[in-house]
Motif scaffolding. Structure first.
Motif, short mmCIF file in Angstrom:
data_model
loop_
_atom_site.label_atom_id
_atom_site.label_comp_id
_atom_site.label_asym_id
_atom_site.label_seq_id
_atom_site.Cartn_x
_atom_site.Cartn_y
_atom_site.Cartn_z
N THR A 1 -5.83 1.26 2.01
CA THR A 1 -6.01 2.51 1.11
C THR A 1 -5.59 2.76 0.23
O THR A 1 -5.65 3.25 -0.94
CB THR A 1 -3.77 1.68 1.50
OG1 THR A 1 -3.29 2.13 3.01
CG2 THR A 1 -3.18 3.05 0.60
N ILE A 25 -5.72 -0.79 7.32
CA ILE A 25 -4.89 0.22 6.72
C ILE A 25 -4.56 0.28 5.15
O ILE A 25 -5.10 0.39 4.16
CB ILE A 25 -3.92 1.18 7.84
CG1 ILE A 25 -4.21 2.07 8.50
CG2 ILE A 25 -3.30 2.29 6.34
CD1 ILE A 25 -3.81 2.63 9.44
N SER A 26 -4.02 -0.77 5.82
CA SER A 26 -3.11 -1.51 3.62
C SER A 26 -4.38 -1.93 2.86
O SER A 26 -3.71 -1.70 2.04
CB SER A 26 -2.39 -2.94 4.21
OG SER A 26 -1.63 -2.40 5.17
N SER A 43 0.53 -1.25 -0.13
CA SER A 43 -0.32 -0.27 0.01
C SER A 43 0.69 1.45 -0.27
O SER A 43 0.38 2.48 -0.96
CB SER A 43 -0.94 0.17 1.09
OG SER A 43 -0.36 0.09 2.81
N THR A 44 1.79 1.02 0.66
CA THR A 44 2.81 2.12 0.71
C THR A 44 3.44 2.30 -0.68
O THR A 44 3.71 3.79 -1.61
CB THR A 44 4.51 1.75 1.66
OG1 THR A 44 3.19 1.90 3.00
CG2 THR A 44 5.10 3.46 1.32
N VAL A 103 1.24 4.04 -2.77
CA VAL A 103 0.79 5.83 -2.77
C VAL A 103 2.13 6.75 -3.56
O VAL A 103 2.32 7.78 -4.51
CB VAL A 103 0.52 6.59 -1.29
CG1 VAL A 103 0.99 7.46 -1.11
CG2 VAL A 103 -0.58 5.26 -0.44
#
Length: 545
Positions: free
Chosen positions: A218, A214-215, A98-99, A102
């Protein structure tokens, strides 16, 4: 063309080294290493196609390499391997995915590149490095895992430097990948990466659940942001990232459900086995309960043989460890010629109750190493419950024999008949008071045998009589305290199979006194049954005139 030949030699040599290492060291699971060999071949094919100016097909080979590497590392983190609890790894991978999504959408942009650097290759190399680094942390000091990390670092460095400064120096990271991963398979420490390990479930913590949430959230959030600001330009990337995080989440939940189901199955099996062992009245019932529990706890094709031995004398030398200081181990391994199979020995020893059943024994199972490793704790508990049941049965039988001896002593206390109960090794367990009166002794020696009370000339026939089975009568001379002898008629009954007696019951009568008026002495043709000393004394008396 020359560069293509160099990549071909490096790729084929590295893959051949991995195959040779697998054949030489024979790890518990060869699938992950073969997948890594396939990834090496795919990477070498991509490098060869790049050298031949075929970048489109080369990208397909590089993507296939990342897929094969992911499958191989997933095999290394399966339940029963060195990363038994892979929940933290899945959480970190989902967060990293997920990071990177982004970063891709808001930093790299629609071109998919940062300058000349391919964002897809860098993201794949970062994920690869995260997995192998987590593997190194889990296994500890392991040269093979360290070489895998070095190869992943080489790929990441070359993916960043090669587009910026093309040349042999910037491509050396790929060379490091081939050499390091080939050497990782050749080193003997590669076996530890696929060795089965006991489950180590980690406690649930809320922060990991938050990270996983959160993952998963996202990709939809990124899609919503792009939709609000205008046209969605990274729909494919968002869809792929969402699919990956969703797949990781499903894998995480599947692992949790599987572990919980296995724990419930083991708990139910142990509870039923404990109930059956509590109700067991003899060793046969204990054996049946243990085998039924193993059938319920273990897959049917995972166990080759089960041996429930209640006596150390029935075990092989390898099955019993040497005497060492400290408490005995709860279980130990016996290596098998086949690396996929092993022998697990769970002793039936309980230190506080060793006096009840000093013969020991063990539960011995031969089966698949990974299955036995995963259920080792459960099998140790089962062996402990079986040992407790056997000790309880032994103590109950000992108490029953003691009560039987006390009852017998109370009944025949004033009887003139001599009653003796001896064990299988002829040690006297009980003797009526009339035996001490006949021998003229205050008490019998501790742990005395019946052989110790008879004349040496009569001991051989006495041993032969008790060596067999069944009932019978023997004539022998007992040695008195004043060194005189008394001839007795010993009638014995074989009650070794009786649960309360477990020995011989011998009734003795003084042959020279106490006969009924119509009772006759043995005839002349039965003189051979009398003791040797009596026969010799009779001969001297007959021919003394």
């Amino acid at each position: 063309m020359l560069r293509a030949i160099e990549w071909t030699v490096l790729g084929i040599g590295s893959a051949a080294a991995i195959v040779y290492g697998v054949r030489r060291h024979r790890p518990a699971r060869i699938g992950p290493w073969l997948l890594l060999a396939g990834a090496i071949v795919a990477s070498a094919a991509g490098d060869v196609l790049t050298a031949l100016n075929r970048p489109g097909v080369a990208d397909v080979c590089f993507y296939a390499m990342f897929v094969l590497v992911a499958c191989g590392l997933l095999q290394l983190t399966r339940a029963g391997a060195i990363l038994v609890d892979r929940a933290r790894l899945i959480d970190l991978l989902a967060l990293a995915c997920s990071t990177l999504l982004v970063v891709w959408v808001f930093v790299i942009g629609d071109a998919g590149q940062i300058g000349n650097i391919s964002g897809a290759y860098v993201i794949g190399a970062l994920l690869l490095l995260a997995v192998v680094a987590r593997l190194l942390v889990a296994v500890g000091r392991n040269l093979s895992a360290a070489l895998l990390v070095i190869g992943a670092v080489g790929v990441l460095v070359s993916d960043i430097l090669q587009p910026l400064w093309p040349g042999r120096l910037s491509e050396s990271g790929f060379v490091v990948l081939y050499l390091a991963w080939g050497a990782a398979a050749l080193h003997p420490s590669m076996v530890r990466l696929t060795e089965p390990a006991a489950p180590r479930p980690s406690p649930w913590r809320g922060r990991w659940a938050v990270l996983l949430g959160i993952s998963v959230a996202t990709p939809p959030v990124v899609l919503l942001i792009e939709a609000v600001h205008g046209t969605v330009g990274d729909g494919v990337v968002i869809a792929v990232a969402g699919a990956i995080t969703l797949l990781l989440t499903i894998t995480r939940l599947t692992d949790s459900v599987t572990l919980n189901s296995q724990a419930l199955t083991r708990e139910r099996g142990l509870r039923q086995a404990s109930a059956a062992l509590v109700a067991a009245a003899d060793t046969a019932a204990v054996d049946e309960a243990v085998r039924a529990a193993i059938t319920q706890l273990m897959p049917p094709d995972a166990i080759r043989s089960t041996d429930f031995a209640i006596d150390d004398r029935r075990l092989t030398i390898e099955a019993v460890p040497g005497l060492e200081a400290g408490p005995p181990p709860r279980s130990w391994w016996i290596e098998d010629a086949d690396h996929d199979y092993a022998t697990l020995v769970c002793p039936l020893w309980l230190e506080p109750l060793a006096v009840a059943r000093p013969s020991g024994g063990a539960l011995i199972l031969v089966g698949r190493r990974d299955t036995l490793t995963a259920t080792r704790d459960t099998l140790e508990v089962l062996a402990g419950q079986a040992a407790l049941a056997l000790d309880r049965i032994s103590l109950v039988e000992a108490v029953g024999r003691r009560d039987s001896d006390l009852y017998l002593r109370a009944v025949i206390r004033n009887s003139a008949d001599i009653m003796v109960v001896i064990d299988e090794d002829q040690r006297i367990r009980y003797a009526s008071p009339s035996l001490r009166e006949l021998l003229g002794a205050d008490d019998l020696p501790p742990l005395a045998k019946l052989d110790d009370l008879v004349h040496p000339d009569d001991r051989n026939q006495l041993r032969q009589a008790f060596r067999g089975s069944g009932d019978g009568v023997v004539f022998c001379s007992l040695l008195r305290a004043d060194e005189s002898q008394v001839l007795v008629e010993a009638t014995y009954r074989d009650l070794r199979e009786d649960r309360l007696v477990q020995g011989f019951v011998v009734t003795m009568r003084d042959f020279t006194q106490g006969h009924e008026p119509n009772e006759q002495r043995p005839h002349g043709d039965n003189l051979d049954e009398l003791p040797a000393r009596v026969n010799r004394r009779s001969a001297r008396h007959k021919f003394r005139y």
